[in-house]
Design a protein around this motif. Sequence first.
Motif, PDB file in Angstrom:
ATOM      1  N   THR A   1      18.770   9.138   7.330  1.00 44.06           N
ATOM      2  CA  THR A   1      17.712  10.075   6.879  1.00 44.06           C
ATOM      3  C   THR A   1      16.771  10.114   7.920  1.00 44.06           C
ATOM      4  O   THR A   1      15.609  10.878   7.998  1.00 44.06           O
ATOM      5  CB  THR A   1      17.046   9.534   5.765  1.00 44.06           C
ATOM      6  OG1 THR A   1      16.568   8.230   5.813  1.00 44.06           O
ATOM      7  CG2 THR A   1      18.128   9.746   4.229  1.00 44.06           C
ATOM      8  N   ALA A   2      16.730   9.534   9.002  1.00 42.11           N
ATOM      9  CA  ALA A   2      15.885   9.429  10.157  1.00 42.11           C
ATOM     10  C   ALA A   2      16.011  10.564  11.370  1.00 42.11           C
ATOM     11  O   ALA A   2      15.643  10.428  12.277  1.00 42.11           O
ATOM     12  CB  ALA A   2      15.690   8.056  10.474  1.00 42.11           C
ATOM     13  N   SER A   3      16.948  11.408  11.074  1.00 42.12           N
ATOM     14  CA  SER A   3      17.111  12.470  12.021  1.00 42.12           C
ATOM     15  C   SER A   3      17.534  11.589  13.648  1.00 42.12           C
ATOM     16  O   SER A   3      16.982  12.141  14.341  1.00 42.12           O
ATOM     17  CB  SER A   3      15.971  13.309  12.020  1.00 42.12           C
ATOM     18  OG  SER A   3      15.800  13.911  11.000  1.00 42.12           O
ATOM     19  N   GLY A   4      18.461  11.005  13.559  1.00 44.64           N
ATOM     20  CA  GLY A   4      18.730  10.118  14.733  1.00 44.64           C
ATOM     21  C   GLY A   4      17.621   9.239  15.591  1.00 44.64           C
ATOM     22  O   GLY A   4      18.019   8.490  16.360  1.00 44.64           O
ATOM     23  N   VAL A   5      16.646   8.782  14.582  1.00 44.22           N
ATOM     24  CA  VAL A   5      15.718   7.941  15.246  1.00 44.22           C
ATOM     25  C   VAL A   5      16.142   6.450  14.987  1.00 44.22           C
ATOM     26  O   VAL A   5      16.742   6.242  14.047  1.00 44.22           O
ATOM     27  CB  VAL A   5      14.246   8.264  14.634  1.00 44.22           C
ATOM     28  CG1 VAL A   5      13.497   7.069  14.886  1.00 44.22           C
ATOM     29  CG2 VAL A   5      13.843   9.710  14.632  1.00 44.22           C
ATOM     30  N   THR A   6      16.069   5.567  15.997  1.00 45.47           N
ATOM     31  CA  THR A   6      16.534   4.309  15.754  1.00 45.47           C
ATOM     32  C   THR A   6      15.135   3.535  15.758  1.00 45.47           C
ATOM     33  O   THR A   6      14.337   3.756  16.673  1.00 45.47           O
ATOM     34  CB  THR A   6      17.655   3.680  16.859  1.00 45.47           C
ATOM     35  OG1 THR A   6      18.538   4.781  16.972  1.00 45.47           O
ATOM     36  CG2 THR A   6      17.915   2.417  16.888  1.00 45.47           C
ATOM     37  N   PHE A   7      15.068   2.500  14.916  1.00 39.05           N
ATOM     38  CA  PHE A   7      13.820   1.365  14.709  1.00 39.05           C
ATOM     39  C   PHE A   7      14.337   0.187  15.056  1.00 39.05           C
ATOM     40  O   PHE A   7      15.628  -0.356  14.825  1.00 39.05           O
ATOM     41  CB  PHE A   7      13.535   1.595  13.502  1.00 39.05           C
ATOM     42  CG  PHE A   7      13.113   2.921  12.781  1.00 39.05           C
ATOM     43  CD1 PHE A   7      11.745   3.437  13.123  1.00 39.05           C
ATOM     44  CD2 PHE A   7      14.075   3.663  11.801  1.00 39.05           C
ATOM     45  CE1 PHE A   7      11.516   4.661  12.418  1.00 39.05           C
ATOM     46  CE2 PHE A   7      13.638   4.902  11.654  1.00 39.05           C
ATOM     47  CZ  PHE A   7      12.481   5.125  11.815  1.00 39.05           C
ATOM     48  N   LEU A   8      13.705  -0.311  15.990  1.00 36.63           N
ATOM     49  CA  LEU A   8      14.106  -1.705  16.452  1.00 36.63           C
ATOM     50  C   LEU A   8      13.028  -2.763  16.343  1.00 36.63           C
ATOM     51  O   LEU A   8      11.687  -2.266  16.108  1.00 36.63           O
ATOM     52  CB  LEU A   8      14.157  -1.754  18.004  1.00 36.63           C
ATOM     53  CG  LEU A   8      15.273  -0.681  18.851  1.00 36.63           C
ATOM     54  CD1 LEU A   8      15.272  -1.061  20.229  1.00 36.63           C
ATOM     55  CD2 LEU A   8      16.560  -1.185  18.555  1.00 36.63           C
ATOM     56  N   THR A   9      13.199  -3.977  15.976  1.00 34.09           N
ATOM     57  CA  THR A   9      12.176  -5.111  15.644  1.00 34.09           C
ATOM     58  C   THR A   9      12.411  -5.986  17.125  1.00 34.09           C
ATOM     59  O   THR A   9      13.772  -6.626  17.069  1.00 34.09           O
ATOM     60  CB  THR A   9      12.314  -5.755  14.737  1.00 34.09           C
ATOM     61  OG1 THR A   9      11.972  -4.853  13.629  1.00 34.09           O
ATOM     62  CG2 THR A   9      11.293  -6.767  14.377  1.00 34.09           C
ATOM     63  N   LEU A  10      11.765  -6.172  17.937  1.00 36.97           N
ATOM     64  CA  LEU A  10      11.665  -6.986  19.077  1.00 36.97           C
ATOM     65  C   LEU A  10      10.647  -8.542  18.631  1.00 36.97           C
ATOM     66  O   LEU A  10       9.670  -8.236  17.847  1.00 36.97           O
ATOM     67  CB  LEU A  10      11.215  -6.623  20.335  1.00 36.97           C
ATOM     68  CG  LEU A  10      11.730  -5.345  20.877  1.00 36.97           C
ATOM     69  CD1 LEU A  10      11.208  -4.916  22.089  1.00 36.97           C
ATOM     70  CD2 LEU A  10      13.382  -5.435  20.899  1.00 36.97           C
ATOM     71  N   GLU A  11      11.270  -9.574  19.121  1.00 32.30           N
ATOM     72  CA  GLU A  11      10.452 -10.709  18.861  1.00 32.30           C
ATOM     73  C   GLU A  11      10.228 -11.558  20.162  1.00 32.30           C
ATOM     74  O   GLU A  11      11.101 -11.503  21.031  1.00 32.30           O
ATOM     75  CB  GLU A  11      11.325 -11.579  17.969  1.00 32.30           C
ATOM     76  CG  GLU A  11      10.523 -12.979  17.709  1.00 32.30           C
ATOM     77  CD  GLU A  11      11.435 -13.998  16.864  1.00 32.30           C
ATOM     78  OE1 GLU A  11      11.143 -14.132  15.622  1.00 32.30           O
ATOM     79  OE2 GLU A  11      12.353 -14.490  17.418  1.00 32.30           O
ATOM     80  N   ASP A  12       8.846 -12.004  20.308  1.00 34.51           N
ATOM     81  CA  ASP A  12       8.515 -12.695  21.266  1.00 34.51           C
ATOM     82  C   ASP A  12       8.078 -14.294  20.933  1.00 34.51           C
ATOM     83  O   ASP A  12       7.941 -14.487  19.905  1.00 34.51           O
ATOM     84  CB  ASP A  12       7.664 -12.175  22.523  1.00 34.51           C
ATOM     85  CG  ASP A  12       6.447 -11.895  22.127  1.00 34.51           C
ATOM     86  OD1 ASP A  12       5.724 -12.377  21.154  1.00 34.51           O
ATOM     87  OD2 ASP A  12       5.780 -10.776  22.852  1.00 34.51           O
ATOM     88  N   GLU A  13       7.364 -14.921  22.047  1.00 32.02           N
ATOM     89  CA  GLU A  13       6.670 -16.172  21.488  1.00 32.02           C
ATOM     90  C   GLU A  13       5.492 -15.984  20.633  1.00 32.02           C
ATOM     91  O   GLU A  13       4.945 -16.895  19.989  1.00 32.02           O
ATOM     92  CB  GLU A  13       6.580 -16.908  22.616  1.00 32.02           C
ATOM     93  CG  GLU A  13       5.506 -16.624  23.280  1.00 32.02           C
ATOM     94  CD  GLU A  13       5.698 -15.498  24.708  1.00 32.02           C
ATOM     95  OE1 GLU A  13       5.310 -15.684  25.648  1.00 32.02           O
ATOM     96  OE2 GLU A  13       6.820 -14.916  24.563  1.00 32.02           O
ATOM     97  N   SER A  14       4.901 -14.883  20.462  1.00 34.61           N
ATOM     98  CA  SER A  14       3.795 -14.709  19.819  1.00 34.61           C
ATOM     99  C   SER A  14       3.827 -13.730  18.545  1.00 34.61           C
ATOM    100  O   SER A  14       3.135 -13.548  17.519  1.00 34.61           O
ATOM    101  CB  SER A  14       2.571 -13.902  20.652  1.00 34.61           C
ATOM    102  OG  SER A  14       3.039 -12.998  20.884  1.00 34.61           O
ATOM    103  N   GLY A  15       5.269 -13.342  18.181  1.00 31.66           N
ATOM    104  CA  GLY A  15       5.456 -12.466  17.015  1.00 31.66           C
ATOM    105  C   GLY A  15       6.267 -11.291  17.277  1.00 31.66           C
ATOM    106  O   GLY A  15       7.375 -11.389  18.111  1.00 31.66           O
ATOM    107  N   GLN A  16       6.170 -10.473  16.443  1.00 37.69           N
ATOM    108  CA  GLN A  16       6.959  -9.172  16.477  1.00 37.69           C
ATOM    109  C   GLN A  16       6.519  -7.833  16.653  1.00 37.69           C
ATOM    110  O   GLN A  16       5.307  -7.750  16.484  1.00 37.69           O
ATOM    111  CB  GLN A  16       7.893  -8.843  15.100  1.00 37.69           C
ATOM    112  CG  GLN A  16       8.741 -10.541  14.965  1.00 37.69           C
ATOM    113  CD  GLN A  16       9.255 -10.346  13.361  1.00 37.69           C
ATOM    114  OE1 GLN A  16       9.080  -9.336  12.564  1.00 37.69           O
ATOM    115  NE2 GLN A  16      10.036 -11.421  12.970  1.00 37.69           N
TER     116      GLN A  16
END
Length: 157
Positions: free
Chosen positions: A81-96
């Motif tokens: 349903t997002a019309s080709g959009v990709t959602f990512l979640t990245l994590e580092d030492e202080s959060g996301q």
Amino acid sequence: MGTRTGHAAEGQPLLPAPTEGESIVADYASIGLTLGRHPLALLREGLRKRRLLRSDELRCIANGREVRTAGIVLMRQRPQTASGVTFLTLEDESGQVNIIVWERVGREQRRALIESRLLEVHGEWQFQDEVMHVIAKRLIDRTKLLGELLTRSRDFH
């Protein structure tokens, strides 16, 4: 039989203690996380030289500014349903930090989008009413910086 008296001398370890990095790699290999420092904490000096901000530093940036950040890819989502959009979640030492990758950017930089375990993102910071994310313009695969560290993302398509 006689009894033994005295103290047995303790032997010297045959191997040196693992480095912090080696311990983190072993933790991720066995349980998929570490109770020690986050892997990016060990890489932070090099990431700073690339002008990459931690996730907590992004919160101090004004809406609409160009930013650079990097993190271990925790999740990729590309709902139908997002019309080709990709959602990512990245994590580092202080959060996301959440990343939005429009379809055109995803097509043009598909390899970095799909294959990266450590991803550098250049884009526009958007922050409104507690909703925060980076609209990606450039994706750079920095997985080689992780060395032998094995990470796994949760990918939903």
